[in-house]
Motif scaffolding. Sequence first.
Motif, PDB file in Angstrom:
ATOM      1  N   SER A   1      11.003  -1.735   1.880  1.00 39.70           N
ATOM      2  CA  SER A   1      10.362  -2.924   1.311  1.00 39.70           C
ATOM      3  C   SER A   1       9.015  -2.553   0.687  1.00 39.70           C
ATOM      4  CB  SER A   1      10.150  -3.983   2.392  1.00 39.70           C
ATOM      5  OG  SER A   1       9.122  -3.561   3.289  1.00 39.70           O
ATOM      6  N   LEU A   2       8.587  -3.380  -0.245  1.00 38.90           N
ATOM      7  CA  LEU A   2       7.310  -3.185  -0.925  1.00 38.90           C
ATOM      8  C   LEU A   2       6.164  -3.199   0.085  1.00 38.90           C
ATOM      9  CD1 LEU A   2       5.857  -2.953  -3.673  1.00 38.90           C
ATOM     10  CD2 LEU A   2       5.760  -5.435  -3.714  1.00 38.90           C
ATOM     11  N   ASP A   3       6.213  -4.114   1.019  1.00 40.14           N
ATOM     12  CA  ASP A   3       5.165  -4.229   2.035  1.00 40.14           C
ATOM     13  C   ASP A   3       5.097  -2.964   2.901  1.00 40.14           C
ATOM     14  OD1 ASP A   3       3.080  -5.786   3.255  1.00 40.14           O
ATOM     15  OD2 ASP A   3       4.416  -5.990   5.003  1.00 40.14           O
ATOM     16  N   PHE A   4       6.267  -2.443   3.291  1.00 35.02           N
ATOM     17  CA  PHE A   4       6.310  -1.219   4.103  1.00 35.02           C
ATOM     18  C   PHE A   4       5.726  -0.043   3.322  1.00 35.02           C
ATOM     19  CE2 PHE A   4       8.423   2.724   5.378  1.00 35.02           C
ATOM     20  CZ  PHE A   4       8.068   2.761   6.718  1.00 35.02           C
ATOM     21  N   ILE A   5       6.084   0.080   2.041  1.00 34.13           N
ATOM     22  CA  ILE A   5       5.591   1.196   1.211  1.00 34.13           C
ATOM     23  C   ILE A   5       4.074   1.108   1.049  1.00 34.13           C
ATOM     24  CG2 ILE A   5       5.686   2.280  -1.072  1.00 34.13           C
ATOM     25  CD1 ILE A   5       8.620   1.305  -1.249  1.00 34.13           C
ATOM     26  N   LYS A   6       3.558  -0.101   0.857  1.00 31.56           N
ATOM     27  CA  LYS A   6       2.108  -0.296   0.745  1.00 31.56           C
ATOM     28  C   LYS A   6       1.405   0.181   2.010  1.00 31.56           C
ATOM     29  CE  LYS A   6       0.582  -4.304  -0.514  1.00 31.56           C
ATOM     30  NZ  LYS A   6       0.412  -5.737  -0.811  1.00 31.56           N
ATOM     31  N   LYS A   7       1.955  -0.182   3.167  1.00 31.28           N
ATOM     32  CA  LYS A   7       1.344   0.207   4.435  1.00 31.28           C
ATOM     33  C   LYS A   7       1.464   1.723   4.664  1.00 31.28           C
ATOM     34  CE  LYS A   7       2.052  -4.212   6.739  1.00 31.28           C
ATOM     35  NZ  LYS A   7       2.826  -4.922   7.762  1.00 31.28           N
ATOM     36  N   ALA A   8       2.589   2.282   4.284  1.00 34.39           N
ATOM     37  CA  ALA A   8       2.837   3.702   4.539  1.00 34.39           C
ATOM     38  C   ALA A   8       2.014   4.615   3.640  1.00 34.39           C
ATOM     39  CB  ALA A   8       4.322   4.011   4.358  1.00 34.39           C
ATOM     40  N   THR A   9       1.797   4.189   2.399  1.00 35.64           N
ATOM     41  CA  THR A   9       1.131   5.077   1.430  1.00 35.64           C
ATOM     42  C   THR A   9      -0.301   4.683   1.098  1.00 35.64           C
ATOM     43  OG1 THR A   9       1.920   3.808  -0.477  1.00 35.64           O
ATOM     44  CG2 THR A   9       3.332   5.608   0.328  1.00 35.64           C
ATOM     45  N   GLY A  10      -0.609   3.400   1.279  1.00 33.34           N
ATOM     46  CA  GLY A  10      -1.930   2.922   0.906  1.00 33.34           C
ATOM     47  C   GLY A  10      -2.057   2.654  -0.591  1.00 33.34           C
ATOM     48  N   LEU A  11      -0.936   2.758  -1.309  1.00 33.62           N
ATOM     49  CA  LEU A  11      -0.967   2.480  -2.745  1.00 33.62           C
ATOM     50  C   LEU A  11      -0.929   0.981  -2.991  1.00 33.62           C
ATOM     51  CD1 LEU A  11       1.514   5.169  -4.147  1.00 33.62           C
ATOM     52  CD2 LEU A  11      -0.980   5.224  -4.185  1.00 33.62           C
ATOM     53  N   SER A  12      -1.421   0.585  -4.152  1.00 31.81           N
ATOM     54  CA  SER A  12      -1.415  -0.833  -4.502  1.00 31.81           C
ATOM     55  C   SER A  12      -0.001  -1.261  -4.895  1.00 31.81           C
ATOM     56  CB  SER A  12      -2.362  -1.092  -5.677  1.00 31.81           C
ATOM     57  OG  SER A  12      -1.843  -0.496  -6.855  1.00 31.81           O
ATOM     58  N   GLU A  13       0.220  -2.555  -4.825  1.00 28.64           N
ATOM     59  CA  GLU A  13       1.520  -3.107  -5.216  1.00 28.64           C
ATOM     60  C   GLU A  13       1.819  -2.766  -6.679  1.00 28.64           C
ATOM     61  OE1 GLU A  13       3.491  -7.521  -5.645  1.00 28.64           O
ATOM     62  OE2 GLU A  13       2.175  -7.134  -3.934  1.00 28.64           O
ATOM     63  N   LYS A  14       0.796  -2.866  -7.511  1.00 28.99           N
ATOM     64  CA  LYS A  14       0.961  -2.574  -8.942  1.00 28.99           C
ATOM     65  C   LYS A  14       1.440  -1.135  -9.152  1.00 28.99           C
ATOM     66  CE  LYS A  14      -1.643  -2.360 -13.246  1.00 28.99           C
ATOM     67  NZ  LYS A  14      -2.952  -2.450 -13.883  1.00 28.99           N
ATOM     68  N   LYS A  15       0.814  -0.182  -8.452  1.00 29.11           N
ATOM     69  CA  LYS A  15       1.188   1.234  -8.604  1.00 29.11           C
ATOM     70  C   LYS A  15       2.615   1.474  -8.105  1.00 29.11           C
ATOM     71  CE  LYS A  15       0.428   5.530  -9.580  1.00 29.11           C
ATOM     72  NZ  LYS A  15       0.392   5.969 -10.971  1.00 29.11           N
ATOM     73  N   ILE A  16       2.973   0.837  -6.998  1.00 29.29           N
ATOM     74  CA  ILE A  16       4.324   1.001  -6.458  1.00 29.29           C
ATOM     75  C   ILE A  16       5.352   0.467  -7.450  1.00 29.29           C
ATOM     76  CG2 ILE A  16       5.896   0.306  -4.595  1.00 29.29           C
ATOM     77  CD1 ILE A  16       3.339   0.252  -2.767  1.00 29.29           C
ATOM     78  N   LEU A  17       5.071  -0.683  -8.047  1.00 27.58           N
ATOM     79  CA  LEU A  17       5.994  -1.253  -9.029  1.00 27.58           C
ATOM     80  C   LEU A  17       6.105  -0.368 -10.274  1.00 27.58           C
ATOM     81  CD1 LEU A  17       5.120  -5.048  -8.681  1.00 27.58           C
ATOM     82  CD2 LEU A  17       7.139  -3.834  -7.793  1.00 27.58           C
ATOM     83  N   GLU A  18       4.992   0.266 -10.673  1.00 25.28           N
ATOM     84  CA  GLU A  18       5.038   1.205 -11.807  1.00 25.28           C
ATOM     85  C   GLU A  18       5.963   2.380 -11.486  1.00 25.28           C
ATOM     86  OE1 GLU A  18       1.077   2.519 -12.711  1.00 25.28           O
ATOM     87  OE2 GLU A  18       0.401   0.523 -13.279  1.00 25.28           O
ATOM     88  N   ILE A  19       5.828   2.895 -10.284  1.00 28.60           N
ATOM     89  CA  ILE A  19       6.662   4.030  -9.863  1.00 28.60           C
ATOM     90  C   ILE A  19       8.131   3.593  -9.819  1.00 28.60           C
ATOM     91  CG2 ILE A  19       7.177   5.596  -7.950  1.00 28.60           C
ATOM     92  CD1 ILE A  19       4.107   5.467  -7.295  1.00 28.60           C
ATOM     93  N   LYS A  20       8.372   2.385  -9.324  1.00 34.72           N
ATOM     94  CA  LYS A  20       9.742   1.865  -9.259  1.00 34.72           C
ATOM     95  C   LYS A  20      10.336   1.757 -10.660  1.00 34.72           C
ATOM     96  CE  LYS A  20      12.479  -1.828  -7.271  1.00 34.72           C
ATOM     97  NZ  LYS A  20      12.494  -3.065  -6.490  1.00 34.72           N
ATOM     98  N   GLU A  21       9.535   1.275 -11.637  1.00 37.70           N
ATOM     99  CA  GLU A  21      10.002   1.170 -13.030  1.00 37.70           C
ATOM    100  C   GLU A  21      10.346   2.545 -13.594  1.00 37.70           C
ATOM    101  OE1 GLU A  21       7.541  -1.034 -15.752  1.00 37.70           O
ATOM    102  OE2 GLU A  21       7.190  -2.602 -14.260  1.00 37.70           O
ATOM    103  N   GLU A  22       9.504   3.527 -13.302  1.00 38.01           N
ATOM    104  CA  GLU A  22       9.758   4.893 -13.771  1.00 38.01           C
ATOM    105  C   GLU A  22      11.072   5.422 -13.202  1.00 38.01           C
ATOM    106  OE1 GLU A  22       6.380   7.316 -12.770  1.00 38.01           O
ATOM    107  OE2 GLU A  22       5.009   6.118 -13.988  1.00 38.01           O
ATOM    108  N   LEU A  23      11.307   5.149 -11.936  1.00 36.34           N
ATOM    109  CA  LEU A  23      12.551   5.597 -11.291  1.00 36.34           C
ATOM    110  C   LEU A  23      13.770   4.958 -11.948  1.00 36.34           C
ATOM    111  CD1 LEU A  23      11.847   5.721  -7.447  1.00 36.34           C
ATOM    112  CD2 LEU A  23      12.655   7.573  -8.888  1.00 36.34           C
ATOM    113  N   GLU A  24      13.645   3.698 -12.289  1.00 35.40           N
ATOM    114  CA  GLU A  24      14.761   2.984 -12.890  1.00 35.40           C
ATOM    115  C   GLU A  24      15.084   3.516 -14.285  1.00 35.40           C
ATOM    116  OE1 GLU A  24      13.451  -1.073 -12.594  1.00 35.40           O
ATOM    117  OE2 GLU A  24      14.010  -1.210 -10.474  1.00 35.40           O
ATOM    118  N   LYS A  25      14.072   4.075 -14.979  1.00 40.00           N
ATOM    119  CA  LYS A  25      14.268   4.638 -16.314  1.00 40.00           C
ATOM    120  C   LYS A  25      14.953   5.996 -16.275  1.00 40.00           C
ATOM    121  CE  LYS A  25      10.304   2.314 -18.395  1.00 40.00           C
ATOM    122  NZ  LYS A  25       8.985   2.512 -18.976  1.00 40.00           N
ATOM    123  N   GLU A  26      14.867   6.676 -15.142  1.00 44.28           N
ATOM    124  CA  GLU A  26      15.418   8.040 -15.031  1.00 44.28           C
ATOM    125  C   GLU A  26      16.925   8.030 -14.948  1.00 44.28           C
ATOM    126  OE1 GLU A  26      13.537   9.960 -11.717  1.00 44.28           O
ATOM    127  OE2 GLU A  26      11.637  10.111 -12.766  1.00 44.28           O
TER     128      GLU A  26
END
Length: 113
Positions: free
Chosen positions: A88-113
């Motif tokens: 989940s987005l909330d779990f990833i935020k807690k685990a990495t300390g990254l912002s929601e915006k950055k996580i969503l950017e990474i998710k978009e990049e993954l979807e493009k690959e």
Amino acid sequence: DLLTLFIFMDHMIKLESQYQQEFNQEIKNWEGGTMITYEDELKQEARKEGREEGRKEGLQEGKREGRQEGLREGKIEITRNLIKLGSSLDFIKKATGLSEKKILEIKEELEKE
């Protein structure tokens, strides 16, 4: 003229071999115009020390920046793996300390690959 005086002294005084060699080198320095004043020598040494200190500081700063960049890249890689695992987005935020915006950017990049 100082050079003439040194040459005259060289003919009048015979030194031990080691000192004669040092004296001859000093004469060559004067003849070649490479003799510098004590003050100039101190300035050169200070510049040399300043450059060395600057290199050390630059190296430390480079290491510090490299560690920070490595941590950022590590967090991004962990985020990519967690997204692939369906976390989940909330779990990833807690685990990495990254912002929601950055996580969503990474998710978009993954979807493009």
